[in-house]
Every structure is written in structure tokens, then in C-alpha cells.
Design a protein around this motif. Structure first.
Motif, PDB file in Angstrom:
ATOM      1  N   ILE A  44      51.001  27.831  30.393  1.00  0.00           N
ATOM      2  CA  ILE A  44      49.588  27.842  30.003  1.00  0.00           C
ATOM      3  C   ILE A  44      49.054  26.413  29.962  1.00  0.00           C
ATOM      4  O   ILE A  44      47.942  26.133  30.441  1.00  0.00           O
ATOM      5  N   ASP A  45      49.837  25.494  29.407  1.00  0.00           N
ATOM      6  CA  ASP A  45      49.436  24.077  29.430  1.00  0.00           C
ATOM      7  C   ASP A  45      49.250  23.602  30.873  1.00  0.00           C
ATOM      8  O   ASP A  45      48.293  22.884  31.196  1.00  0.00           O
ATOM      9  N   ALA A  46      50.196  23.989  31.742  1.00  0.00           N
ATOM     10  CA  ALA A  46      50.127  23.572  33.144  1.00  0.00           C
ATOM     11  C   ALA A  46      48.879  24.122  33.817  1.00  0.00           C
ATOM     12  O   ALA A  46      48.239  23.430  34.629  1.00  0.00           O
ATOM     13  N   ALA A  47      48.523  25.358  33.493  1.00  0.00           N
ATOM     14  CA  ALA A  47      47.325  25.966  34.080  1.00  0.00           C
ATOM     15  C   ALA A  47      46.067  25.217  33.642  1.00  0.00           C
ATOM     16  O   ALA A  47      45.162  24.977  34.454  1.00  0.00           O
ATOM     17  N   ILE A  48      45.996  24.853  32.370  1.00  0.00           N
ATOM     18  CA  ILE A  48      44.826  24.103  31.880  1.00  0.00           C
ATOM     19  C   ILE A  48      44.739  22.757  32.585  1.00  0.00           C
ATOM     20  O   ILE A  48      43.662  22.326  33.016  1.00  0.00           O
ATOM     21  N   ALA A  49      45.877  22.067  32.691  1.00  0.00           N
ATOM     22  CA  ALA A  49      45.894  20.769  33.370  1.00  0.00           C
ATOM     23  C   ALA A  49      45.444  20.900  34.813  1.00  0.00           C
ATOM     24  O   ALA A  49      44.678  20.058  35.317  1.00  0.00           O
ATOM     25  N   THR A  50      45.918  21.934  35.483  1.00  0.00           N
ATOM     26  CA  THR A  50      45.548  22.157  36.878  1.00  0.00           C
ATOM     27  C   THR A  50      44.066  22.489  36.995  1.00  0.00           C
ATOM     28  O   THR A  50      43.359  21.971  37.876  1.00  0.00           O
ATOM     29  N   ALA A  51      43.584  23.354  36.106  1.00  0.00           N
ATOM     30  CA  ALA A  51      42.172  23.735  36.125  1.00  0.00           C
ATOM     31  C   ALA A  51      41.270  22.530  35.890  1.00  0.00           C
ATOM     32  O   ALA A  51      40.247  22.359  36.566  1.00  0.00           O
ATOM     33  N   ALA A  52      41.635  21.692  34.930  1.00  0.00           N
ATOM     34  CA  ALA A  52      40.836  20.504  34.656  1.00  0.00           C
ATOM     35  C   ALA A  52      40.851  19.555  35.852  1.00  0.00           C
ATOM     36  O   ALA A  52      39.821  18.987  36.227  1.00  0.00           O
ATOM     37  N   ALA A  53      42.015  19.395  36.462  1.00  0.00           N
ATOM     38  CA  ALA A  53      42.111  18.533  37.634  1.00  0.00           C
ATOM     39  C   ALA A  53      41.268  19.070  38.786  1.00  0.00           C
ATOM     40  O   ALA A  53      40.660  18.301  39.539  1.00  0.00           O
ATOM     41  N   LEU A  54      41.213  20.391  38.933  1.00  0.00           N
ATOM     42  CA  LEU A  54      40.428  20.987  40.011  1.00  0.00           C
ATOM     43  C   LEU A  54      38.940  20.683  39.871  1.00  0.00           C
ATOM     44  O   LEU A  54      38.221  20.607  40.873  1.00  0.00           O
ATOM     45  N   THR A  55      38.451  20.513  38.649  1.00  0.00           N
ATOM     46  CA  THR A  55      37.033  20.146  38.491  1.00  0.00           C
ATOM     47  C   THR A  55      36.762  18.764  39.073  1.00  0.00           C
ATOM     48  O   THR A  55      35.616  18.459  39.418  1.00  0.00           O
ATOM     49  N   VAL A  56      37.814  17.959  39.197  1.00  0.00           N
ATOM     50  CA  VAL A  56      37.679  16.608  39.758  1.00  0.00           C
ATOM     51  C   VAL A  56      37.986  16.604  41.253  1.00  0.00           C
ATOM     52  O   VAL A  56      37.221  16.083  42.058  1.00  0.00           O
ATOM     53  N   VAL A  57      39.118  17.210  41.632  1.00  0.00           N
ATOM     54  CA  VAL A  57      39.603  17.071  43.005  1.00  0.00           C
ATOM     55  C   VAL A  57      39.133  18.193  43.931  1.00  0.00           C
ATOM     56  O   VAL A  57      39.413  18.154  45.124  1.00  0.00           O
ATOM     57  N   GLU A  58      38.412  19.175  43.409  1.00  0.00           N
ATOM     58  CA  GLU A  58      37.782  20.184  44.256  1.00  0.00           C
ATOM     59  C   GLU A  58      36.416  20.571  43.684  1.00  0.00           C
ATOM     60  O   GLU A  58      36.152  21.743  43.383  1.00  0.00           O
ATOM     61  N   PRO A  59      35.502  19.605  43.529  1.00  0.00           N
ATOM     62  CA  PRO A  59      34.202  19.899  42.920  1.00  0.00           C
ATOM     63  C   PRO A  59      33.306  20.759  43.806  1.00  0.00           C
ATOM     64  O   PRO A  59      32.271  21.228  43.339  1.00  0.00           O
ATOM     65  N   THR A  60      33.692  20.950  45.062  1.00  0.00           N
ATOM     66  CA  THR A  60      32.936  21.827  45.959  1.00  0.00           C
ATOM     67  C   THR A  60      33.017  23.282  45.540  1.00  0.00           C
ATOM     68  O   THR A  60      32.250  24.112  46.042  1.00  0.00           O
ATOM     69  N   SER A  61      33.935  23.618  44.638  1.00  0.00           N
ATOM     70  CA  SER A  61      34.160  25.024  44.276  1.00  0.00           C
ATOM     71  C   SER A  61      34.102  25.307  42.786  1.00  0.00           C
ATOM     72  O   SER A  61      34.075  26.480  42.399  1.00  0.00           O
ATOM     73  N   ASN A  62      34.131  24.284  41.953  1.00  0.00           N
ATOM     74  CA  ASN A  62      34.161  24.541  40.511  1.00  0.00           C
ATOM     75  C   ASN A  62      33.795  23.288  39.760  1.00  0.00           C
ATOM     76  O   ASN A  62      33.668  22.212  40.351  1.00  0.00           O
ATOM     77  N   GLY A  63      33.613  23.421  38.451  1.00  0.00           N
ATOM     78  CA  GLY A  63      33.271  22.267  37.636  1.00  0.00           C
ATOM     79  C   GLY A  63      33.384  22.581  36.159  1.00  0.00           C
ATOM     80  O   GLY A  63      33.647  23.729  35.759  1.00  0.00           O
ATOM     81  N   ILE A  64      33.169  21.569  35.348  1.00  0.00           N
ATOM     82  CA  ILE A  64      33.217  21.745  33.893  1.00  0.00           C
ATOM     83  C   ILE A  64      32.149  22.735  33.437  1.00  0.00           C
ATOM     84  O   ILE A  64      32.318  23.436  32.442  1.00  0.00           O
ATOM     85  N   GLU A 135      46.229  15.768  25.542  1.00  0.00           N
ATOM     86  CA  GLU A 135      47.342  15.344  26.398  1.00  0.00           C
ATOM     87  C   GLU A 135      47.354  16.110  27.713  1.00  0.00           C
ATOM     88  O   GLU A 135      47.626  15.541  28.779  1.00  0.00           O
ATOM     89  N   VAL A 136      47.035  17.376  27.657  1.00  0.00           N
ATOM     90  CA  VAL A 136      47.038  18.226  28.844  1.00  0.00           C
ATOM     91  C   VAL A 136      45.975  17.781  29.847  1.00  0.00           C
ATOM     92  O   VAL A 136      46.148  17.931  31.064  1.00  0.00           O
ATOM     93  N   LEU A 137      44.877  17.223  29.376  1.00  0.00           N
ATOM     94  CA  LEU A 137      43.791  16.804  30.260  1.00  0.00           C
ATOM     95  C   LEU A 137      43.985  15.411  30.865  1.00  0.00           C
ATOM     96  O   LEU A 137      43.189  14.988  31.708  1.00  0.00           O
ATOM     97  N   LEU A 138      45.037  14.714  30.487  1.00  0.00           N
ATOM     98  CA  LEU A 138      45.221  13.330  30.944  1.00  0.00           C
ATOM     99  C   LEU A 138      45.332  13.200  32.470  1.00  0.00           C
ATOM    100  O   LEU A 138      44.751  12.265  33.045  1.00  0.00           O
ATOM    101  N   PRO A 139      46.075  14.067  33.172  1.00  0.00           N
ATOM    102  CA  PRO A 139      46.112  13.904  34.636  1.00  0.00           C
ATOM    103  C   PRO A 139      44.733  14.016  35.276  1.00  0.00           C
ATOM    104  O   PRO A 139      44.403  13.245  36.188  1.00  0.00           O
ATOM    105  N   ALA A 140      43.920  14.943  34.813  1.00  0.00           N
ATOM    106  CA  ALA A 140      42.571  15.094  35.358  1.00  0.00           C
ATOM    107  C   ALA A 140      41.730  13.854  35.065  1.00  0.00           C
ATOM    108  O   ALA A 140      40.961  13.386  35.926  1.00  0.00           O
ATOM    109  N   ILE A 141      41.864  13.328  33.861  1.00  0.00           N
ATOM    110  CA  ILE A 141      41.123  12.119  33.487  1.00  0.00           C
ATOM    111  C   ILE A 141      41.527  10.965  34.389  1.00  0.00           C
ATOM    112  O   ILE A 141      40.681  10.185  34.850  1.00  0.00           O
ATOM    113  N   ARG A 142      42.802  10.856  34.684  1.00  0.00           N
ATOM    114  CA  ARG A 142      43.283   9.777  35.557  1.00  0.00           C
ATOM    115  C   ARG A 142      42.695   9.894  36.966  1.00  0.00           C
ATOM    116  O   ARG A 142      42.261   8.902  37.548  1.00  0.00           O
ATOM    117  N   TYR A 143      42.673  11.111  37.509  1.00  0.00           N
ATOM    118  CA  TYR A 143      42.079  11.301  38.840  1.00  0.00           C
ATOM    119  C   TYR A 143      40.598  10.924  38.841  1.00  0.00           C
ATOM    120  O   TYR A 143      40.097  10.308  39.792  1.00  0.00           O
TER     121      TYR A 143
END
Length: 534
Positions: A44-64, A135-143
Motif C-alpha cells: 500500500i505504501d508502494a502504491a501511494i509512492a507510485t501514484a504520487a510519482a505518476l502525478t509528476v512523471v505522467e501529468p498527461t494522464s493524472n494529477g494531484i 516519507e512515502v512521498l519523497l521519491p515523487a518530491i525528488r522527481y
């Protein structure tokens, strides 16, 4: 589950792992989820991290500023989360008709509904997560801070959106979209770096406040101020009152497997209705025109009724229980003949959505989907935040007699749906196919290819797909066998062969071996899909 060989030349191969797996449409996002798994987080933590990262690295399809749904399997029990947001309290069909609207606009401030994504992350973290949200959102923040290079499919859709928007988004409320996604008047190219420091700042605030700031703090104030300035309806009071909803998932049994979906207001039950109708027809045969014809016709029946009835559960004219009943399925299956039918047509727009699946060695699995709808969504970006807002309200009707009529505080018919498969009370795993009204059709094809034809996860996703549009019109991919195309034409279908891969959705699958716990995953060859595993 035993699988046959890959029936077509393999575009990719099924990935196997034991400790954990994340499958999604963007490699960097998958790696974000894996990083959190390695740091002690669960699926579940991994899914949140991935979802948050997707708002950054695939903004053509999703966002905050979008919506989300999830199916979570933990301790041999399935849970459902509906994090779709309602219409603002100040908007109504009568209000818009008075202003001269005959239907809901597609872009701008009017179709913006309450975003559910930040609340989804917080709710999932609180109920099932092991690590703090910040902590889970840190990878997305870094991107977002450091930037990343655009991948090919991402770059394609980014450029298409820019060329469309620069001629239609000419008023002031769209200025921030161009400042954010086309800095210095130029859209980023494939391989070029793009970053969004404001996006990073917003993600950090969401993590530190467990999303409260988005709904009741400074971010809520920024959204409220922008909407008031530009004649929008979404307000801070709408954000303050929002809570995601934990729901009981719905299911049907398809040839010994339980297929799970989120209940309405989502359209997941369209896939379940189609499977229920289809299983009453002749036994499916591999690459047979009669089988494909019956699949298409079963989907038509389900969509006709889904479009007519699905809305908020308490406002549906027919109950979910009846629409998923064997009695209903048998009655509808009788209407399917050997010739293509011509139901009342629906105008089915394309969607903009991301899907991900995650699993860990403890047995936790999650099917998660989030979307801004129609690519970048409304075209509205709140200045200095990186928040791109959805246009989900576009699906409301302004017809007072329609079940899905726009009302204050009401959630609309929702296209995004996560799926899950289980058997005999044990998890098989999460699956999903994003893409507007293709989604239940994709779910249907994933299940039938897996259960009826024993295809492995990657083979299931690589199979050429069909996509019913309206009436007798069906799109197929170029790889779809020509003899099947010709046979379907003889049955009265109008077949369009198209190279637009986006029309056929983008899927992910993770299955678990019930005896060994080994995970096997497939990812989408129609996008920049990736599986991260260990």
C-alpha cells in the motif's frame, strides 16, 4: 494457475519475483514504489509512492487534482476505497441552463469537481500503510524538484495536448497551465528534462499534513481564491467537507473466479454485467469470430444499461443487486443474436488515467487507479502549486430526467475502475486497464483471456484488443487477425482498424501463486510501461 504459451510474438515477457512488485505505465514511478518497498514499506505504501510519482512523471494522464479508487487485499479480505469527489454545492443543472449551457463544458472552471487524490493517499496510508505519508512521498518530491527526462509515449501525448490547447485555451484562467507544462512557450521534447518545484512543494505539504492542508489549509485557500476570481464553483467549504468513502466491493463469479470491482458511482459493474451475460452464451473458442461477436454484444448490453442507470447508488432507478443477478444476466443474454445489434448510440469520449498494481511478500496487494480525465483534465492549474484540476464534472447531464443529472454535492458516473481477481477465497491479484470507456471493455478482455484461454499476464495484455464505440462500430488494432475482421464484418459489425494505441487502454497485472507466493506481472506494451520487482 497454469498458462499456455504466448500466442503472439512476445513484446515483453512476464516478470517473476518473490519479495515485491510494482507495475505501472511509467518506469520512474514503478521505481518509486520499489524504493519504498525496499525501505520497509508494504504494497500500500508502494502504491501511494507510485501514484504520487505518476502525478509528476505522467501529468498527461493524472494529477494531484484528480480522483482515485482502490481495491486492497490484506489478510484474506478485500477492501474498497472510493475517493471520487462530488460537484460543488453551489452548482446545479438549473444554474448552468440559466447561463445558457445545453451540456456540461469539457474544460475550464465549470466541470471541476472536488479532488479526491490527496485524501485517497492519506486514507490508504492511515488504514493500511507502514511508513509515514511524508516519507512515502519523497521519491515523487525528488522527481518534481530535480526533474526527469520525458519518455516516448509521455512526450507524444504532451505535445498533442499542447498543440490543441494553445488554440483553445486563450483566456486568463488557463495561463498557469502553459507556465507549468510549456515553460518559456515551449513544450518539453522526448528525452528533455522537465521539473516543477511548485509541484514538489505541494507534495511536501500534503505529506507533512496528511493531506489536511489541501482541504482545509493554505492550498485550499489558493484553490478557493482562484475559483472565485475566474467564476468557478469549487470552494473551500466544498474541500472542507470532503471525505473519501470506504465501500464494500461488488463481484460476480466468472467460471470459478470472483471478479471484484468498486460499486457505483464507478462503471466497474459494466464489466461485471458483461461477464455475467457472456457466461450464459456458448462456450468460448480460441480466436473464433462467434466468440468475439458474443463478447462485443455482451459488452454492448452492459454498456447500454450502465449508461442508463449508473450514478450515485441511492439515485439509481434499478438496484446494483438486480443488475448483477443471474436472473438479469439470463434475460439479457437471450437478446444476443448472431448478427450485430444496433443499440442506442452513446458518445464515448477518451479518458486520461493512470493505473498501477502492487504486491508484497506479506500477501498485501492493491489495485489502484487515479485520473484527471481526458488527459490533463480541465486545463486549470492553480498558480504556484503544480495542481492540475480534473474535469470529471463533464460527465454530468443537464437533463433533469436523467439519473446522472448534475446536482449540488453529487458524484457523477465515473469511468476509472480498479479490478481484482480471487479464487476460493484466496487472492489471484490486481488488474486494470485505464482509458475512459475502454476500461470495462479492457477488464472484460483481461478476465476472459486469463480464465478462458489461460494466457499469462504479459500475453493477456499483449493480445490485440477490440473497442466498441457505438452502434455497430468497433475499433480493432492492426495486429487483430484479418480473418476475424472479415468474419465480424459478415456478422454486421462495422470494423475500424486503427493505429491509435491510446484507444485500447493501458493495463497492468500482478498475479500471485497461492502455494508459493511467487508474483508474476505483466505491463502495458502500448505505453512506457514497466515492472519494478525484487
Amino acid at each position: 494457475m497454469d498458462y499456455l504459451y504466448h500466442p503472439f510474438p512476445a513484446k515483453r515477457h512476464t516478470v517473476f519475483a518473490k519479495k515485491g512488485m510494482v507495475a505501472t505505465s511509467q518506469p520512474l514511478a514503478a521505481q518509486a514504489g520499489l524504493e519504498i518497498l525496499r525501505n520497509g514499506g508494504n504494497a500500500i505504501d508502494a502504491a501511494i509512492a507510485t501514484a504520487a510519482a505518476l502525478t509528476v512523471v505522467e501529468p498527461t494522464s493524472n494529477g494531484i487534482g484528480g480522483d482515485a479508487f482502490a481495491l486492497i487485499w490484506t489478510k484474506d479480505k478485500i477492501h474498497g476505497l472510493n475517493a471520487s469527489g462530488p460537484a460543488p454545492q453551489s452548482i446545479s443543472a438549473e444554474e448552468l441552463r440559466t447561463k445558457g449551457y445545453e451540456k456540461m463544458p469539457m474544460h475550464g472552471v465549470i466541470p471541476v469537481t472536488v479532488p479526491g487524490v490527496p485524501a485517497a493517499w492519506a486514507a490508504l496510508s492511515e488504514k493500511f500503510g507502514k511508513l509515514p505519508l511524508k516519507e512515502v512521498l519523497l521519491p515523487a518530491i525528488r522527481y518534481a524538484e530535480e526533474g526527469y527526462p520525458l519518455t516516448p509515449i509521455l512526450g507524444k501525448y504532451w505535445k498533442l495536448a499542447y498543440h490543441k490547447f494553445k488554440t483553445s485555451f486563450t483566456s486568463e484562467e488557463f495561463t498557469s497551465w502553459f507556465e507549468t507544462f510549456a515553460p518559456n512557450g515551449k513544450v518539453p521534447e522526448v528525452g528533455e528534462m522537465w521539473n516543477s518545484p511548485c509541484h514538489a512543494k505541494t507534495l511536501r505539504t500534503i505529506g507533512e499534513s496528511n493531506a489536511r492542508d489541501f482541504y482545509e489549509g493554505k492550498i485550499a485557500d489558493q484553490i478557493d481564491t482562484f475559483m472565485k476570481k475566474h467564476g468557478g464553483y469549487l470552494s473551500k467549504s466544498d474541500l472542507l467537507s470532503y471525505k473519501p468513502q470506504w465501500v464494500e466491493p461488488i463481484s460476480v463469479n466468472y467460471r470459478g473466479y470472483d471478479v471484484w470491482e468498486i460499486p457505483p458511482n464507478g462503471q466497474g459493474m459494466v464489466a461485471l454485467m458483461a461477464l455475467n451475460v457472456y457466461k450464459n452464451l456458448e462456450k468460448p473458442k480460441w480466436q473464433c469470430a462467434d466468440t468475439i461477436h458474443q463478447q462485443i454484444e455482451a459488452m454492448k448490453v452492459a454498456f447500454m444499461d450502465g449508461q442508463a442507470f449508473i450514478t450515485e447508488p441511492e439515485e439509481m432507478p434499478i438496484s446494483v443487486e438486480y443488475l448483477l443477478s443471474e436472473e438479469y444476466a439470463k434475460k439479457r443474454s437471450i437478446t444476443i443474436k448472431d448478427e450485430a445489434s444496433n443499440p442506442e448510440p452513446y458518445d464515448l469520449p477518451k479518458g486520461g488515467t493512470v493505473y498501477l498494481a502492487a504486491a508484497d511478500e506479506e500477501g498485501n496487494m492493491i489495485s489502484y487507479i487515479q485520473s484527471n480525465y481526458m488527459g490533463f483534465g480541465s486545463g486549470i492549474v492553480i498558480p504556484d502549486t503544480g495542481i492540475a484540476l480534473q474535469n470529471r464534472g463533464h460527465d454530468f447531464s443537464l437533463d433533469e430526467s436523467h439519473p446522472n443529472v448534475l446536482k449540488p454535492g453529487k458524484r457523477t458516473y465515473h469511468t476509472i475502475i480498479p479490478g481484482f481477481l480471487s479464487k476460493d477465497g484466496k487472492a489471484v491479484g490486481p488488474f486494470g486497464v485505464m482509458g475512459g470507456y475502454m476500461q470495462p471493455q479492457g477488464h472484460f478482455q483481461v478476465v476472459t483471456n486469463t480464465v478462458d484461454f489461460l494466457l499469462n499476464p504479459q500475453a493477456t495484455l499483449d493480445m490485440p484488443r477490440w473497442h466498441w464505440l457505438k452502434g455497430k462500430t468497433v475499433q480493432v488494432e492492426p495486429e487483430f487477425p484479418n480473418y476475424l475482421v472479415q468474419s465480424l464484418v459478415r456478422k454486421g459489425h462495422t470494423i475500424q482498424v486503427t493505429t491509435d494505441g491510446g484507444s485500447f487502454g493501458r493495463g497492468q497485472i500482478i498475479w500471485r501463486n497461492a502455494e508459493t507466493g511467487v508474483l508474476q506481472g505483466g505491463t502495458e506494451s502500448r505505453t512506457d510501461g514497466a515492472i519494478a520487482a525484487w
